[in-house]
Write a protein that holds these residues in place. Structure first.
Motif, PDB file in Angstrom:
ATOM      1  N   LEU A 193     -20.542  14.684 -36.939  1.00  0.00           N
ATOM      2  CA  LEU A 193     -21.741  13.919 -36.612  1.00  0.00           C
ATOM      3  C   LEU A 193     -21.373  12.866 -35.586  1.00  0.00           C
ATOM      4  O   LEU A 193     -20.232  12.406 -35.538  1.00  0.00           O
ATOM      5  N   ILE A 194     -22.362  12.484 -34.758  1.00  0.00           N
ATOM      6  CA  ILE A 194     -22.147  11.479 -33.716  1.00  0.00           C
ATOM      7  C   ILE A 194     -23.140  10.339 -33.899  1.00  0.00           C
ATOM      8  O   ILE A 194     -24.330  10.574 -34.139  1.00  0.00           O
ATOM      9  N   ILE A 195     -22.658   9.114 -33.783  1.00  0.00           N
ATOM     10  CA  ILE A 195     -23.517   7.931 -33.709  1.00  0.00           C
ATOM     11  C   ILE A 195     -23.265   7.320 -32.341  1.00  0.00           C
ATOM     12  O   ILE A 195     -22.116   7.032 -31.992  1.00  0.00           O
ATOM     13  N   THR A 196     -24.323   7.129 -31.552  1.00  0.00           N
ATOM     14  CA  THR A 196     -24.132   6.582 -30.212  1.00  0.00           C
ATOM     15  C   THR A 196     -25.086   5.427 -29.921  1.00  0.00           C
ATOM     16  O   THR A 196     -26.211   5.406 -30.422  1.00  0.00           O
ATOM     17  N   ASP A 197     -24.603   4.512 -29.122  1.00  0.00           N
ATOM     18  CA  ASP A 197     -25.409   3.430 -28.593  1.00  0.00           C
ATOM     19  C   ASP A 197     -26.169   3.984 -27.385  1.00  0.00           C
ATOM     20  O   ASP A 197     -25.864   5.069 -26.890  1.00  0.00           O
ATOM     21  N   PHE A 198     -27.154   3.245 -26.902  1.00  0.00           N
ATOM     22  CA  PHE A 198     -27.881   3.668 -25.706  1.00  0.00           C
ATOM     23  C   PHE A 198     -27.265   3.050 -24.454  1.00  0.00           C
ATOM     24  O   PHE A 198     -26.796   3.743 -23.577  1.00  0.00           O
ATOM     25  N   MET A 199     -27.260   1.720 -24.403  1.00  0.00           N
ATOM     26  CA  MET A 199     -26.789   1.016 -23.207  1.00  0.00           C
ATOM     27  C   MET A 199     -25.263   0.914 -23.217  1.00  0.00           C
ATOM     28  O   MET A 199     -24.694   0.187 -24.028  1.00  0.00           O
ATOM     29  N   LEU A 254     -24.305  19.581 -33.334  1.00  0.00           N
ATOM     30  CA  LEU A 254     -23.966  18.369 -34.088  1.00  0.00           C
ATOM     31  C   LEU A 254     -25.151  17.412 -34.175  1.00  0.00           C
ATOM     32  O   LEU A 254     -25.843  17.182 -33.186  1.00  0.00           O
ATOM     33  N   PRO A 255     -25.374  16.817 -35.352  1.00  0.00           N
ATOM     34  CA  PRO A 255     -26.408  15.785 -35.447  1.00  0.00           C
ATOM     35  C   PRO A 255     -25.985  14.546 -34.650  1.00  0.00           C
ATOM     36  O   PRO A 255     -24.818  14.157 -34.678  1.00  0.00           O
ATOM     37  N   ILE A 256     -26.938  13.964 -33.937  1.00  0.00           N
ATOM     38  CA  ILE A 256     -26.683  12.752 -33.155  1.00  0.00           C
ATOM     39  C   ILE A 256     -27.659  11.672 -33.598  1.00  0.00           C
ATOM     40  O   ILE A 256     -28.872  11.885 -33.596  1.00  0.00           O
ATOM     41  N   ILE A 257     -27.106  10.518 -33.986  1.00  0.00           N
ATOM     42  CA  ILE A 257     -27.912   9.347 -34.328  1.00  0.00           C
ATOM     43  C   ILE A 257     -27.820   8.377 -33.160  1.00  0.00           C
ATOM     44  O   ILE A 257     -26.721   8.016 -32.733  1.00  0.00           O
ATOM     45  N   LEU A 258     -28.969   7.962 -32.637  1.00  0.00           N
ATOM     46  CA  LEU A 258     -29.019   6.961 -31.583  1.00  0.00           C
ATOM     47  C   LEU A 258     -29.293   5.607 -32.209  1.00  0.00           C
ATOM     48  O   LEU A 258     -30.216   5.463 -33.010  1.00  0.00           O
ATOM     49  N   MET A 259     -28.465   4.621 -31.864  1.00  0.00           N
ATOM     50  CA  MET A 259     -28.721   3.230 -32.256  1.00  0.00           C
ATOM     51  C   MET A 259     -29.107   2.480 -31.007  1.00  0.00           C
ATOM     52  O   MET A 259     -28.374   2.500 -30.021  1.00  0.00           O
ATOM     53  N   SER A 260     -30.252   1.820 -31.037  1.00  0.00           N
ATOM     54  CA  SER A 260     -30.688   1.150 -29.834  1.00  0.00           C
ATOM     55  C   SER A 260     -31.616   0.001 -30.145  1.00  0.00           C
ATOM     56  O   SER A 260     -32.337   0.019 -31.147  1.00  0.00           O
ATOM     57  N   GLY A 261     -31.596  -0.965 -29.249  1.00  0.00           N
ATOM     58  CA  GLY A 261     -32.533  -2.073 -29.360  1.00  0.00           C
ATOM     59  C   GLY A 261     -33.786  -1.754 -28.581  1.00  0.00           C
ATOM     60  O   GLY A 261     -34.647  -1.002 -29.026  1.00  0.00           O
ATOM     61  N   ALA A 262     -33.851  -2.268 -27.375  1.00  0.00           N
ATOM     62  CA  ALA A 262     -35.051  -2.126 -26.549  1.00  0.00           C
ATOM     63  C   ALA A 262     -35.328  -0.682 -26.142  1.00  0.00           C
ATOM     64  O   ALA A 262     -36.467  -0.339 -25.852  1.00  0.00           O
ATOM     65  N   GLN A 263     -34.324   0.160 -26.112  1.00  0.00           N
ATOM     66  CA  GLN A 263     -34.510   1.522 -25.625  1.00  0.00           C
ATOM     67  C   GLN A 263     -34.791   2.540 -26.729  1.00  0.00           C
ATOM     68  O   GLN A 263     -34.842   3.736 -26.478  1.00  0.00           O
TER      69      GLN A 263
END
Length: 120
Positions: free
Chosen positions: A48-54, A76-85
């Motif tokens: 699994l992948i956890i990624t930031d945006f910026m 693979l499952p991808i989790i995006l962690m992001s604030g404004a995006q």
């Protein structure tokens, strides 16, 4: 042991998430941007992948697009962690299995990781 790749240019955030996941019994590998994330993917084969945006060099959107283009890891499952995006990620369900807002809730991240891994 299940390996999770955390891609974030903010080392403190990557460490916090990494330690929390390790406490749950996962092995964690980290990368500071999408380009480095692709290099780690070739070596480590995470589940699994956890990624930031910026991020510099290659952002989370470019990284997820690159992962989805690679036959060996495109499932693979991808989790995006992001604030404004976060809204951009939510508009891309073909790229991201989950989108979590920053500032993040670590319990929510762990729950989402377990849910996606159980589904896979």
């Amino acid at each position: 042991m299940t390996t999770i790749l955390v891609v974030d240019d903010e080392y403190l955030i990557a460490d916090i998430i990494g330690y929390a996941l390790e406490d749950e019994g996962f092995m964690v590998v980290k990368a500071s941007n999408g380009q480095k994330g692709l290099e780690v993917l070739e070596r480590e084969r995470p589940s699994l992948i956890i990624t930031d945006f910026m991020m510099p060099v290659m952002d989370g959107l470019e990284f997820a697009t690159a992962v989805r283009a690679l036959p060996s890891v495109n499932h693979l499952p991808i989790i995006l962690m992001s604030g404004a995006q976060a809204h951009i990620g939510m508009e891309k369900p073909e790229l991201f299995n989950a989108v979590l807002a920053k500032p993040f809730n670590i319990d929510l991240i762990i729950a989402e990781v377990k849910k996606l891994l159980a589904a896979g």
